[in-house]
Scaffold this active site. Structure first.
Site, PDB file in Angstrom:
ATOM      1  N   LYS A  49       0.827  -1.206   0.000  1.00  0.00           N
ATOM      2  CA  LYS A  49       0.000   0.000   0.000  1.00  0.00           C
ATOM      3  C   LYS A  49       0.868   1.267   0.000  1.00  0.00           C
ATOM      4  O   LYS A  49       0.618   2.184  -0.780  1.00  0.00           O
ATOM      5  CB  LYS A  49      -0.960  -0.004   1.202  1.00  0.00           C
ATOM      6  CG  LYS A  49      -1.948  -1.167   1.148  1.00  0.00           C
ATOM      7  CD  LYS A  49      -2.952  -1.123   2.258  1.00  0.00           C
ATOM      8  CE  LYS A  49      -2.368  -1.369   3.630  1.00  0.00           C
ATOM      9  NZ  LYS A  49      -1.757  -2.700   3.791  1.00  0.00           N
ATOM     10  N   THR A  50       1.896   1.277   0.845  1.00  0.00           N
ATOM     11  CA  THR A  50       2.786   2.441   0.876  1.00  0.00           C
ATOM     12  C   THR A  50       3.487   2.595  -0.478  1.00  0.00           C
ATOM     13  O   THR A  50       3.599   3.683  -1.027  1.00  0.00           O
ATOM     14  CB  THR A  50       3.852   2.268   1.993  1.00  0.00           C
ATOM     15  OG1 THR A  50       3.170   1.962   3.202  1.00  0.00           O
ATOM     16  CG2 THR A  50       4.688   3.507   2.168  1.00  0.00           C
TER      17      THR A  50
ATOM     18  N   ASP B 148      -1.480   6.560   6.253  1.00  0.00           N
ATOM     19  CA  ASP B 148      -1.476   5.136   6.574  1.00  0.00           C
ATOM     20  C   ASP B 148      -2.366   4.906   7.802  1.00  0.00           C
ATOM     21  O   ASP B 148      -2.522   5.820   8.616  1.00  0.00           O
ATOM     22  CB  ASP B 148      -0.031   4.704   6.879  1.00  0.00           C
ATOM     23  CG  ASP B 148       0.174   3.212   6.669  1.00  0.00           C
ATOM     24  OD1 ASP B 148      -0.785   2.539   6.253  1.00  0.00           O
ATOM     25  OD2 ASP B 148       1.291   2.730   6.912  1.00  0.00           O
TER      26      ASP B 148
ATOM     27  N   THR C  65      -5.899  -1.467   6.953  1.00  0.00           N
ATOM     28  CA  THR C  65      -5.959  -2.919   6.984  1.00  0.00           C
ATOM     29  C   THR C  65      -7.392  -3.328   7.343  1.00  0.00           C
ATOM     30  O   THR C  65      -7.731  -4.495   7.306  1.00  0.00           O
ATOM     31  CB  THR C  65      -5.002  -3.477   8.058  1.00  0.00           C
ATOM     32  OG1 THR C  65      -5.206  -2.732   9.263  1.00  0.00           O
ATOM     33  CG2 THR C  65      -3.560  -3.348   7.632  1.00  0.00           C
TER      34      THR C  65
ATOM     35  N   ARG D  70       6.494  -8.298   1.581  1.00  0.00           N
ATOM     36  CA  ARG D  70       7.426  -7.891   2.652  1.00  0.00           C
ATOM     37  C   ARG D  70       8.094  -9.109   3.263  1.00  0.00           C
ATOM     38  O   ARG D  70       9.292  -9.096   3.540  1.00  0.00           O
ATOM     39  CB  ARG D  70       6.689  -7.093   3.736  1.00  0.00           C
ATOM     40  CG  ARG D  70       7.580  -6.819   4.943  1.00  0.00           C
ATOM     41  CD  ARG D  70       6.957  -5.890   5.968  1.00  0.00           C
ATOM     42  NE  ARG D  70       6.878  -4.540   5.478  1.00  0.00           N
ATOM     43  CZ  ARG D  70       5.800  -3.768   5.588  1.00  0.00           C
ATOM     44  NH1 ARG D  70       4.713  -4.236   6.172  1.00  0.00           N
ATOM     45  NH2 ARG D  70       5.805  -2.547   5.110  1.00  0.00           N
TER      46      ARG D  70
HETATM   47  N1  LIG Z   1       3.864  -5.520  -6.008  1.00  0.00           N
HETATM   48  C1  LIG Z   1       5.079  -5.466  -5.488  1.00  0.00           C
HETATM   49  N2  LIG Z   1       6.155  -5.688  -6.243  1.00  0.00           N
HETATM   50  C2  LIG Z   1       7.378  -5.668  -5.701  1.00  0.00           C
HETATM   51  N3  LIG Z   1       7.641  -5.399  -4.405  1.00  0.00           N
HETATM   52  C3  LIG Z   1       6.610  -5.149  -3.616  1.00  0.00           C
HETATM   53  C4  LIG Z   1       5.285  -5.158  -4.112  1.00  0.00           C
HETATM   54  N4  LIG Z   1       4.457  -4.863  -3.110  1.00  0.00           N
HETATM   55  C5  LIG Z   1       5.215  -4.679  -2.020  1.00  0.00           C
HETATM   56  N5  LIG Z   1       6.519  -4.847  -2.319  1.00  0.00           N
HETATM   57  C6  LIG Z   1       7.630  -4.749  -1.383  1.00  0.00           C
HETATM   58  O1  LIG Z   1       7.151  -5.150  -0.098  1.00  0.00           O
HETATM   59  C7  LIG Z   1       7.588  -4.256   0.904  1.00  0.00           C
HETATM   60  C8  LIG Z   1       6.402  -3.797   1.702  1.00  0.00           C
HETATM   61  O2  LIG Z   1       5.571  -2.990   0.930  1.00  0.00           O
HETATM   62  P1  LIG Z   1       4.765  -1.748   1.545  1.00  0.00           P
HETATM   63  O3  LIG Z   1       5.559  -1.082   2.620  1.00  0.00           O
HETATM   64  O4  LIG Z   1       4.312  -0.930   0.412  1.00  0.00           O
HETATM   65  O5  LIG Z   1       3.538  -2.503   2.189  1.00  0.00           O
HETATM   66  P2  LIG Z   1       2.281  -1.913   2.958  1.00  0.00           P
HETATM   67  O6  LIG Z   1       1.073  -2.610   2.432  1.00  0.00           O
HETATM   68  O7  LIG Z   1       2.279  -0.429   2.906  1.00  0.00           O
HETATM   69  O8  LIG Z   1       2.538  -2.385   4.409  1.00  0.00           O
HETATM   70  P3  LIG Z   1       2.029  -1.691   5.764  1.00  0.00           P
HETATM   71  O9  LIG Z   1       0.535  -1.745   5.710  1.00  0.00           O
HETATM   72  O10 LIG Z   1       2.629  -2.567   6.814  1.00  0.00           O
HETATM   73  O11 LIG Z   1       2.601  -0.294   5.760  1.00  0.00           O
HETATM   74  C9  LIG Z   1       8.360  -3.151   0.197  1.00  0.00           C
HETATM   75  O12 LIG Z   1       9.728  -3.368   0.363  1.00  0.00           O
HETATM   76  C10 LIG Z   1       8.053  -3.304  -1.264  1.00  0.00           C
HETATM   77  O13 LIG Z   1       9.213  -3.121  -2.012  1.00  0.00           O
END
Ligand SMILES: Nc1ncnc2c1ncn2[C@@H]1O[C@H](COP(=O)(O)OP(=O)(O)OP(=O)(O)O)[C@@H](O)[C@H]1O
Length: 363
Positions: free
Chosen positions: A73-74, A118, A167, A226
């Site tokens: 998401k981030t 977030d 989430t 992740r």
């Molecule tokens: N579709 C994707 N392709 C490649 N890498 C990804 C992808 N999605 C996530 N990642 C990798 O996974 C890691 C976590 O992603 P991110 O921080 O965006 O998740 P998030 O959903 O925002 O998590 P949170 O809710 O805990 O903040 C990052 O290092 C990112 O590079």
């Protein structure tokens, strides 16, 4: 931070980001929509929203991204800003406790800026109400003074795009949910997609890895990029210290065995829960608190940390009579399910499940 207070801090298969993740994630994040792996539907929908906004030369509608932690998401919010050529400001619901905190952020946004919020479901009520007006009218009322003498001073805001992440989309009040023009629901990743994530990250980290090794890591990553990236880093350590740095399937499997992450992504805690359920209670049904005592953990830890993944994997079911193991659970631990279902055996009747899929009351 883990979404669960009860989650052990050093858990390798947590979907929450730890300090090391935060340090390396910046380097591993895809920068553009085309580099973002998987989530085809969200990607296509988002690309239309962004392209249309670019053609019109206006800020796109506000975007809500919902889904479990660690799915990107981030990363997507940063991609939205990059695709728009706009700056991005990152903050989170828990960081905004007072409406004044939000007013300060909103009033300092540049025109067209992306604001990433977030954990938007954890914002305080007054801040949330201020956000309604900001999202709809690009205006906030700043309250000066207290009591009967308090006055509202309207403040115009430049057009901006809010990207909210949660989430728990179900916890968002409808007036807030309705103000997003587009909601993207993020799904767990398929193994083949996670393999591509592992290959991409390995290339960026300069790790030599063969396809079977990437598949081995992907299969243990619980559908979450992740976790895939974190397991890759632990495998890299092992390959470097015990071998010449190159990662084969055998090396990956051995490394992850050392870290107690099994072929299906279960860790020590998950397996302890299953093991107790099968060996001590014959596959159940057994009450949550009894099961927790048997594994020496708090009931909350078993319920919030171990069970969701076990349920998702079809290894455990929550029923009104207690927790029961499925036939897949017996097979996973290399055991034979008892012949007589219901007597410590395989659950069969669907009506045993709580209608909302939630936790059924214990027997
Ligand atoms: N579709 C994707 N392709 C490649 N890498 C990804 C992808 N999605 C996530 N990642 C990798 O996974 C890691 C976590 O992603 P991110 O921080 O965006 O998740 P998030 O959903 O925002 O998590 P949170 O809710 O805990 O903040 C990052 O290092 C990112 O590079």
């Amino acid at each position: 931070m883990s979404p669960y207070d009860s989650e052990p801090a050093d858990r390798l298969v947590t979907a929450a980001a730890d300090g090391e993740d935060q340090a390396v994630e910046a380097a591993l994040r895809p920068r553009l929509l085309d580099e973002f792996i998987g989530q085809e539907r969200v990607r296509e929908q988002l690309s239309l929203v962004l392209q249309a906004a670019r053609q019109r030369g206006t800020a796109p509608d506000h975007v809500l991204l919902s889904g479990p932690p660690g799915l990107g998401k981030t990363t997507l919010s940063m991609i939205i800003a990059a695709e728009l050529g706009a700056p991005i400001r990152i903050t989170s619901g828990p960081a905004i406790q007072h409406a004044g905190d939000l007013a300060a952020i909103l009033s300092s946004l540049a025109e067209g800026e992306v604001l990433f919020l977030d954990e938007i479901h954890r914002m305080s009520r007054p801040a949330e109400e201020m956000l309604y007006m900001a999202m709809e009218d690009f205006r906030v009322d700043v309250i000066v003074g207290k009591g009967p003498g308090a006055t509202a001073i309207p403040l115009e805001l430049p057009p901006f795009t809010l990207v909210g992440a949660t989430t728990r989309a179900g916890l968002l009040p409808p007036p807030l949910r309705d103000r997003f023009g587009f909601t993207g629901h993020m799904e767990f990743y398929a193994p083949a997609e996670l393999e591509r994530v592992v290959h991409r990250s390995a290339a960026l980290l300069d790790v030599r890895i063969d396809p079977a090794a990437a598949a081995e890591i992907a299969g243990r990553s619980r559908g979450t990029p992740r976790i895939a990236n974190r397991l890759l880093r632990r495998v890299r350590d092992y390959a470097q210290v015990r071998h010449d740095g190159a990662v084969t399937a055998e090396i990956a499997a051995r490394a992850l065995d050392v870290y107690e992450v099994d072929a299906r992504g279960l860790d020590r805690l998950d397996r302890a829960v299953l093991d107790a359920l099968l060996r001590l209670f014959g596959g159940g049904p057994v009450g949550l608190s009894t099961l927790a005592v048997a594994v020496g953990e708090e009931a909350e830890t078993v319920e919030e940390v171990a069970e969701p993944f076990l349920v998702r994997e079809g290894l455990l079911a929550r029923t009104p009579r207690g927790r029961i193991a499925t036939a897949a659970a017996w097979r996973h631990l290399g055991l034979v399910p008892p012949a007589q279902p219901g007597r410590g055996g395989v659950p069969a009747q669907p009506e045993l499940f709580a209608p909302d899929g939630g936790v059924a009351p214990e027997a």
